[in-house]
Design an enzyme around this catalytic site. Sequence first.
Site, PDB file in Angstrom:
ATOM      1  CG  ASP A 139      63.616 119.131  42.208  1.00  0.00           C
ATOM      2  OD1 ASP A 139      63.076 118.260  42.033  1.00  0.00           O
ATOM      3  OD2 ASP A 139      64.296 119.261  43.256  1.00  0.00           O
TER       4      ASP A 139
ATOM      5  CG  HIS B 146      65.540 119.181  46.747  1.00  0.00           C
ATOM      6  ND1 HIS B 146      64.576 118.545  46.331  1.00  0.00           N
ATOM      7  CD2 HIS B 146      65.794 119.266  47.783  1.00  0.00           C
ATOM      8  CE1 HIS B 146      63.946 118.126  47.546  1.00  0.00           C
ATOM      9  NE2 HIS B 146      64.567 118.512  48.657  1.00  0.00           N
TER      10      HIS B 146
ATOM     11  CG  HIS C 132      70.093 115.727  44.091  1.00  0.00           C
ATOM     12  ND1 HIS C 132      70.305 116.984  44.207  1.00  0.00           N
ATOM     13  CD2 HIS C 132      68.811 115.391  44.532  1.00  0.00           C
ATOM     14  CE1 HIS C 132      69.158 117.631  44.680  1.00  0.00           C
ATOM     15  NE2 HIS C 132      68.311 116.563  44.663  1.00  0.00           N
TER      16      HIS C 132
ATOM     17  CG  ASP D  61      60.821 118.722  44.615  1.00  0.00           C
ATOM     18  OD1 ASP D  61      61.044 119.482  43.816  1.00  0.00           O
ATOM     19  OD2 ASP D  61      61.848 117.726  44.899  1.00  0.00           O
TER      20      ASP D  61
HETATM   21 ZN   LIG Z   1      63.681 117.596  44.627  1.00  0.00          ZN
END
Ligand SMILES: [Zn+2]
Length: 307
Positions: free
Chosen positions: A163, A165, A126, A244
């Site tokens: 991931d 995200h 991120h 995740d």
């Molecule tokens: Zn994540």
Amino acid sequence: MPTAFISHPDTLLHVMDGHHPESPARISAIKDRLMAAHIYDYLQHHDAPAATDEQLERVHDREYVRRIRNLAPPAGIVHLDQDTAMGPMTLTAIQHAAGAVTLGVDLVMTGKARSAFCCVRPPGHHAGRAHAGGFCIFNNVAVGVAHAMAVYGIQRAAIIDFDVHHGDGTEDIFRDNPKVMLCSTFQSPLYPFRGEDSRTERIINVPLPSGTDGKQFRAVVEKEFAPALDEFAPELIFISAGFDAHLDDPLGGMRLVRDDYIWVTEFVMDVAQRHAQGRIVSSLEGGYDLTSLADAAAAHVRTLSGL
Ligand SMILES: [Zn+2]
């Protein structure tokens, strides 16, 4: 040839708030599981070096690297955003987390290891050119990609990010770089609420609804990633290995299980075999349920190592 396992004791020293899900226990859980499963001893162990400013500034603005260095508090916690913070030991942790991926590149590019797993934190995907966010401060994988290009002349690098995200920081850094392909599956809508409509020929974003299971995940990876990767023919492959999207993870709503992580690891290994002389550098991103994180990450490392 062995698989390298790269970590550093300082990655355990970065601590945010007491109950933050991105905790040092994540690293210990993975190591403990690798030991219990008798995988640990078969890996080639390395302590990560600290990334240099020169390495960091290939992907982050110089001003941003300076700002992070100056923000590091002598005591207490400084918040960079709502859920990303720096403590007294964070600077050394983030330097070593990014440095791990540069060492992974060195090892696979010089033929000392076939693949590498960087067991480091905080995660990086991120973190953009000039911003922290979502637990990430420096973009570890991006620093590794830029290192491979600067030092080894890599002309085409692919990043597979599974991931839960979206790797918005990685997309931010490489969006206009024709030498990098990003293949990213992620739950949508979910933090960082980006990536849904920014797909290009080289930014293969695949948003997936909450509840997506392994069967659906595998189908989209085959359909969306395989042809793009075969056409791009990467010389080196990176994995933003977040765990995740696991069924038991508290932050995501996807339903992957250990076998899906084995499958996607084998998928990447097949692509690497076809185009990249088998070279893979994988780095830990998310994964916040300690049991499933340890289980999935150990399965990923075992598969990479061919054990
Ligand atoms: Zn994540």
